[in-house]
Design an enzyme around this catalytic site. Structure first.
Site, PDB file in Angstrom:
ATOM      1  N   CYS A 114      13.245 -25.049 -67.423  1.00 59.05           N
ATOM      2  CA  CYS A 114      12.085 -24.188 -67.163  1.00 59.05           C
ATOM      3  C   CYS A 114      11.743 -24.243 -65.687  1.00 59.05           C
ATOM      4  O   CYS A 114      12.404 -24.912 -64.890  1.00 59.05           O
ATOM      5  CB  CYS A 114      10.888 -24.616 -68.016  1.00 59.05           C
ATOM      6  SG  CYS A 114      10.262 -26.259 -67.592  1.00 59.05           S
ATOM      7  N   CYS A 117      11.355 -27.634 -63.976  1.00 59.08           N
ATOM      8  CA  CYS A 117      12.586 -28.276 -63.517  1.00 59.08           C
ATOM      9  C   CYS A 117      12.931 -27.788 -62.109  1.00 59.08           C
ATOM     10  O   CYS A 117      13.333 -28.580 -61.245  1.00 59.08           O
ATOM     11  CB  CYS A 117      13.740 -27.977 -64.467  1.00 59.08           C
ATOM     12  SG  CYS A 117      13.507 -28.597 -66.144  1.00 59.08           S
ATOM     13  N   ASP A 520      16.949   4.843 -39.506  1.00 56.46           N
ATOM     14  CA  ASP A 520      17.879   5.133 -38.424  1.00 56.46           C
ATOM     15  C   ASP A 520      18.598   6.437 -38.785  1.00 56.46           C
ATOM     16  O   ASP A 520      18.564   6.882 -39.935  1.00 56.46           O
ATOM     17  CB  ASP A 520      18.854   3.967 -38.264  1.00 56.46           C
ATOM     18  CG  ASP A 520      19.907   4.231 -37.205  1.00 56.46           C
ATOM     19  OD1 ASP A 520      19.543   4.734 -36.130  1.00 56.46           O
ATOM     20  OD2 ASP A 520      21.087   3.948 -37.467  1.00 56.46           O
ATOM     21  N   ASP A 709      21.775   0.251 -40.106  1.00 58.37           N
ATOM     22  CA  ASP A 709      23.131  -0.214 -40.405  1.00 58.37           C
ATOM     23  C   ASP A 709      23.856  -0.846 -39.226  1.00 58.37           C
ATOM     24  O   ASP A 709      24.884  -1.487 -39.401  1.00 58.37           O
ATOM     25  CB  ASP A 709      23.986   0.946 -40.934  1.00 58.37           C
ATOM     26  CG  ASP A 709      24.357   1.922 -39.831  1.00 58.37           C
ATOM     27  OD1 ASP A 709      23.477   2.228 -38.999  1.00 58.37           O
ATOM     28  OD2 ASP A 709      25.512   2.369 -39.789  1.00 58.37           O
ATOM     29  N   ASP A 713      20.214  -1.983 -34.642  1.00 61.75           N
ATOM     30  CA  ASP A 713      19.066  -1.988 -35.548  1.00 61.75           C
ATOM     31  C   ASP A 713      18.605  -3.399 -35.888  1.00 61.75           C
ATOM     32  O   ASP A 713      17.580  -3.562 -36.570  1.00 61.75           O
ATOM     33  CB  ASP A 713      19.415  -1.255 -36.853  1.00 61.75           C
ATOM     34  CG  ASP A 713      19.708   0.217 -36.632  1.00 61.75           C
ATOM     35  OD1 ASP A 713      19.023   0.822 -35.794  1.00 61.75           O
ATOM     36  OD2 ASP A 713      20.622   0.746 -37.284  1.00 61.75           O
TER      37      ASP A 713
END
Length: 827
Positions: A114, A117, A520, A709, A713
C-alpha cells in the site's frame, strides 16, 4: 577437491544455499544451478542469489570458501551480503549516469502492499547520506533511486531495503513479471483458504444468530464453537499472515500503516473468541475474524490487479525490445546474438513478424511498422530507405536491413521507461497530503477505539471489546489511503495508452489549472519536414517536370534538409557534376554541359527580383537559373500537422489561450497563425525572447504550458509550469519536459488536459467518499449498533468503491474534436 565437493562440505543439503541458515519446511524459494535445485531460506536470499547467477557470476557459488555472515540483529544493514552488487561489471547493466554526476537505477521490490509501504521505503532511503532521491512506483512494485556513488555504495541501498523488510534486486521485466505472478498466486491461495473458512464458519454461526441468546443447547454450542475455531485458525495463521507481517514491519520502523489496525482487529477477534471458548463464557465471533480477513484479502487482490492493469503498459514498454537480433557481418552472413550486445554501427536484419531490436536507419527494404506500443497510434506506418526506425516497433510486411544508431539503454524505448520511472521521483502535492492524512487518521482511529473501549467498560463491560473491535474495523482508513494513488495510477496508464507519457508526477496536478499554452512553430505546429509547395516556370521552352528534376539533380549532392523536398523528383537521365555548395546561398553545378544555380535570387541570378511576381510572398522561395538566366521559382514550406487547427480550437473552447512563438521570419509565422486561427503570435523570437515572454505571462498570474521540440526550446521548456516535448524532440528537450507526446497528434494535448481535470474530480470524489464513509460509520459503531461482521463488510465495500471509481478514468472517452475547425486553405 572439485567445486561440487567443496560446496557439499561447506553447507548442508537442507540448509540455505546462499547463507547456510535453516530453511522452513514450506519455503518456496529455490535456486537452480548446474542442473540442481538448491533451497533458499527467504526472499532476500532468493533475490541476491538469482541476481548473482543472472549477472553471470555463478562462479561465486562454485568456488566460494566460506558462507556470508548472518548478524543476529536482522534489522542491521548487512552490506557484506550485498557486496557483489558493487562490482562495476555487474553495475554496468543496470546503473546509469545522470547529468549531475550522480547515478540512478531501478529496482524491483518485494513486499509492497500500500501507500504506507511506499512512504516507508522513500523515507528510509532519502534519509541516507548520498541518496539524492528515491521514488516508489506502486503499480509495478519498483523503486527508482538516484545517489552519489562516491558517498554511498549500491550494496548499502539494497541492504537498507532488506533491513526494513523489502528485499530488492535490479529490475528486469521478465523476472519482475514472474515474481509478480508468484506473488499473485500466493494471494489467491490465501484468499481461497479464507473463503472456504469464512463460508464454513458462517454455516456454524448462523444458527446462533437465529436462535438468539438461548443458543442451541450446551452440546451443540460447544461443538459448533470448536468447529468454528478449527476452521478459523488456518484463516488467521495463514491467510492473514501478510497483515501481521506488515504490522510488525510498521511497528518496528515506528510507522503506523494500514496493517496495524487491521492486525489488531483480526488478532483481537480471534484471541478473544478463543479465550471465551476455553473459559466457557463470553461472546464468540470467529465468523467476524474469518469474514474480515476474506474481505480484506479480496479488496487488496482487486486493488493490486487494478493497479497492475493500469501499469501493465509500463511493464510492456520495459520488455518491448526483442531479446535477440540477427546481425549481418561485412560479408552479409547472419549471426544471432542477444540484442543487448548490439552497438551503434551494427547492421541487423529484421524479418517480417519480428521486432526491431534497436533504434536505427533503414539501409535496404521498405515495409510497414507497427509502432502502437511506443506511440499509441493504432495504424502501421510505412518506412523506406533512409527513414529512422525505433527499437521495439514491429515489422509487418517485408524484410529490412537496419543500421543501428542507438541500442540498449540508449534506445528510445529504454529512455521512455526511464522517464516513466522519473515521473514518480516527486509525488504530487495532493498525493503527499493524502498520505499524511491517512497516517494521522490511523493514529486517530486507535485513539478513538481506545476511548470507545474505555467508555463501554463502564456502560457494558461484556460488550466493550466487541464494540471497540467494530470501531477499529469500520473506521480502518484503507479507502482513504487508496483514494489518491489509485486515481493517479489509472490516469498515468490512460494517458500512456493514448500516446502521452508523463515524466513528472506534478504534471497531472498542473494540467487542470492551465491558463495559456505556447507553441513553437517548426516541428511542433508543423511537421518539421520541408516540402515543395509550388513551382512557377519562367522559361518558355522547359516543362515544370524537367526544371524540378534539374533542381533535384543539384540537391542530390546536398545534405541540407531542403534536399529532402526534391528527393521524389529525381530522374536517372538528369544528373549534375562539379556541384559546389555555397553555405547560406545555394548550389552551383553543371548539367548537360550548361551551368546551373539553385538558391537565393542574388546568388542564382544577380539581376533577378527578390521574389516572384506571381501571388503573395509566402514561404521560402528558391530561384533556379541557367547561366544567370532565371528559369523557375520554387516555393518551399512546412505543412501544419493535420489536427493543428482542431487542437487550437479545442483548447480555446476549454478556456485556454493559445500563442505562437517562433524564431522563423514574420511572413511564414503570420501565414501559419492565420491558417490555424491563432490570434497571438510573435516571429523572430530568440530562446531568450521566448523565455522572457513566458515569464511575463507568469508574472500576470497565468499558468503556462510550453510545447516544443528543439534545443532552442530547452530554456522555455524548463521555465514553463508544464512542458510538452513532441515525439521527434531532441534528447535534451525530452529530458527537460514534464510530458512527451509519443505520436505526432497534437490532439493528445487536449486529451491530457481532459484527463487531468477528470483526475482532479476523481481524487476529490474518492477523498470525499472515504471521509464521508468514516464519519458516517464511526458513530453507529461507537454506539454498538454495528456488529463486527457488518463492520468488515462496510470497510471492504468502501475500499472497492474507491478503486472502482478510479478505474473509470481508464474508460474515459477521447475528446470529440470532429466539430472543431479544420485547417484553413492557404490563400
Amino acid at each position: 577437491m572439485t567445486a561440487t565437493t567443496a560446496q557439499s562440505a561447506l553447507i548442508d543439503a537442507a540448509a540455505c544455499y546462499h547463507c547456510g541458515a535453516s530453511v522452513p519446511d514450506d519455503a518456496p524459494w529455490t535456486l537452480t544451478l548446474d542442473g540442481a535445485e538448491h533451497p533458499l531460506c527467504c526472499p532476500g536470499c532468493e533475490a541476491v542469489a538469482h541476481a548473482i547467477v543472472d549477472g553471470g557470476l555463478a562462479g561465486y557459488y562454485r568456488f566460494r570458501s566460506q558462507l556470508p555472515s548472518r548478524p543476529d540483529d536482522r534489522r542491521a544493514a548487512d552490506a557484506e551480503t550485498w557486496a557483489v552488487f558493487d562490482d562495476p561489471g555487474l553495475q554496468a547493466r543496470f546503473v546509469h549516469a545522470d547529468d549531475d554526476g550522480g547515478v540512478h537505477a531501478t529496482l524491483a521490490v518485494e513486499g509492497i502492499t500500500c501507500a504506507a509501504c511506499a512512504w516507508l521505503i522513500e523515507h528510509r532511503l532519502n534519509a541516507l547520506d548520498g541518496v539524492g532521491a528515491s521514488a516508489v512506483n506502486l503499480a509495478q512494485h519498483r523503486v527508482r533511486i538516484a545517489w552519489d556513488p562516491d558517498r554511498i555504495a549500491f550494496s548499502r541501498l539494497l541492504a537498507e531495503l532488506a533491513a526494513i523488510g523489502y528485499p530488492a534486486q535490479p529490475y528486469e521485466p521478465d523476472e519482475a513479471q514472474r515474481r509478480l505472478h508468484r506473488e499473485e498466486r500466493r494471494q489467491i491461495r490465501r484468499l481461497i483458504v479464507a473463503a472456504v473458512g469464512m463460508m464454513q464458519v458462517a454455516m456454524f454461526s448462523i444458527p446462533f444468530y437465529v436462535a438468539g441468546d438461548g443458543g442451541l443447547g450446551g452440546d451443540f454450542d460447544t461443538l459448533f464453537h470448536w468447529l468454528a475455531f478449527a476452521l478459523t485458525t488456518p484463516v488467521v495463521l495463514y491467510s492473514a499472515q501478510p497483515f501481521f507481517a506488515g504490522a510488525r514491519r510498521d511497528l518496528r520502523n515506528r510507522r503506523l500503516g494500514m496493517d496495524v489496525p487491521v492486525s489488531l482487529a483480526i488478532a483481537g477477534a480471534y484471541l478473544a473468541s478463543s479465550w471465551a471458548l476455553l473459559v466457557g463464557h463470553g461472546d464468540v465471533y470467529f465468523d467476524s475474524a474469518a469474514m474480515f480477513t476474506f474481505f480484506l484479502l479480496a479488496g487488496r487482490l482487486l486493488e493490486v490487479r487494478a493497479r497492475r492493469r493500469s501499469g501493465r503498459r509500463g511493464n510492456a514498454l520495459a520488455g518491448v525490445l526483442p531479446l535477440s537480433a540477427i546481425r549481418l557481418d561485412a560479408g552479409g552472413e547472419e549471426h544471432i546474438l542477444p540484442a543487448s550486445e548490439l552497438v551503434a554501427g551494427d547492421r541487423v536484419l529484421v524479418r517480417p513478424g519480428h521486432g526491431v531490436p534497436a533504434d536505427g536507419v533503414i539501409e535496404q527494404g521498405a515495409s510497414s511498422l507497427d509502432e502502437s506500443m511506443l506511440t499509441g497510434e493504432a495504424l502501421p506506418v510505412t518506412r523506406g530507405v533512409g527513414d529512422p526506425v525505433t527499437g521495439g516497433s514491429h515489422n509487418v510486411e517485408s524484410p529490412l536491413t537496419v543500421r543501428v544508431t542507438r541500442a540498449g539503454h540508449d534506445a528510445r524505448a529504454a529512455q521512455l521507461l526511464d522517464l516513466t520511472d522519473r515521473a514518480f521521483a516527486e509525488r504530487p502535492r495532493i498525493a503527499r497530503q493524502a498520505a499524511r492524512l491517512a497516517h494521522h487518521f490511523v493514529l486517530q482511529v486507535l485513539l478513538i477505539a481506545a476511548a470507545t473501549g474505555l467508555a463501554w467498560s463502564f456502560i457494558d463491560s461484556e460488550r466493550a471489546f466487541w464494540v471497540t473491535l467494530s470501531v477499529l474495523v469500520v473506521s480502518c482508513p484503507c479507502a482513504l489511503a487508496l483514494a489518491t494513488p489509485t486515481a493517479l495510477t489509472a490516469a498515468h496508464g490512460r494517458l500512456y495508452r493514448r500516446g502521452v507519457l508523463l515524466t513528472r508526477a506534478d504534471a497531472l496536478e498542473t494540467l487542470p489549472r492551465l491558463d495559456r499554452m505556447i507553441f513553437d512553430k517548426t516541428g511542433t505546429l508543423t511537421r518539421g519536414e520541408i516540402t515543395l509547395e509550388r513551382t512557377i516556370v519562367l522559361s518558355t521552352t522547359d516543362t515544370p517536370a524537367r526544371l524540378t528534376a534539374v533542381a533535384a539533380a543539384l540537391e542530390a549532392h546536398s545534405e541540407h534538409p531542403i534536399a529532402r523536398a526534391f528527393r521524389s523528383h529525381r530522374r536517372i537521365d538528369i544528373t549534375a557534376r562539379d556541384v559546389i555548395a555555397r553555405p547560406g546561398q545555394g548550389l552551383a553545378g553543371v548539367i548537360d554541359g550548361r551551368p546551373w544555380r539553385l538558391g537565393r535570387p542574388d546568388f542564382a541570378a544577380p539581376n533577378a527580383p527578390a521574389s516572384p511576381d506571381h501571388g503573395p510572398e509566402q514561404g521560402h522561395w528558391l530561384l533556379l537559373a541557367e547561366d544567370g538566366e532565371p528559369r523557375a521559382w520554387f516555393a518551399l514550406g512546412d505543412r501544419p500537422r493535420e489536427d493543428a487547427a482542431a487542437t487550437v480550437a479545442a483548447l480555446a473552447a476549454r478556456g485556454i489561450a493559445v500563442e505562437l512563438l517562433s524564431g522563423d521570419a514574420e511572413a511564414p509565422t503570420r501565414a501559419l497563425a492565420e491558417r490555424l486561427g491563432i490570434a497571438e503570435w510573435r516571429a523572430g523570437a530568440s530562446p531568450e525572447g521566448k523565455l522572457a515572454r513566458l515569464r511575463a505571462c507568469q508574472a500576470e498570474g497565468q499558468r503556462v504550458a510550453m510545447v516544443g521540440d528543439g534545443i532552442n526550446d530547452v530554456p522555455v521548456l524548463a521555465g514553463a509550469d508544464i512542458a510538452f516535448a513532441m515525439n521527434g524532440a531532441t534528447d535534451l528537450a525530452r529530458t527537460r519536459a514534464d510530458a512527451v507526446l509519443l505520436g505526432p497528434r497534437l490532439g493528445r494535448l487536449v486529451e491530457a488536459i481532459d484527463v487531468g481535470r477528470a483526475t482532479r474530480r476523481n481524487i476529490r470524489q474518492n477523498l470525499g467518499w472515504a471521509l464521508a464513509y468514516n464519519l458516517l460509520a464511526l458513530p453507529p459503531a461507537a454506539l454498538g449498533w454495528v456488529p463486527p461482521w457488518l463492520a468488515a463488510l462496510g470497510m471492504s465495500a468502501s475500499s472497492l468503491v474507491v478503486v472502482a471509481n478510479a478505474l473509470r478514468l481508464t474508460r474515459q472517452p477521447p475528446p470529440d474534436m470532429a466539430a472543431d475547425s479544420p485547417i484553413k486553405d492557404a490563400p
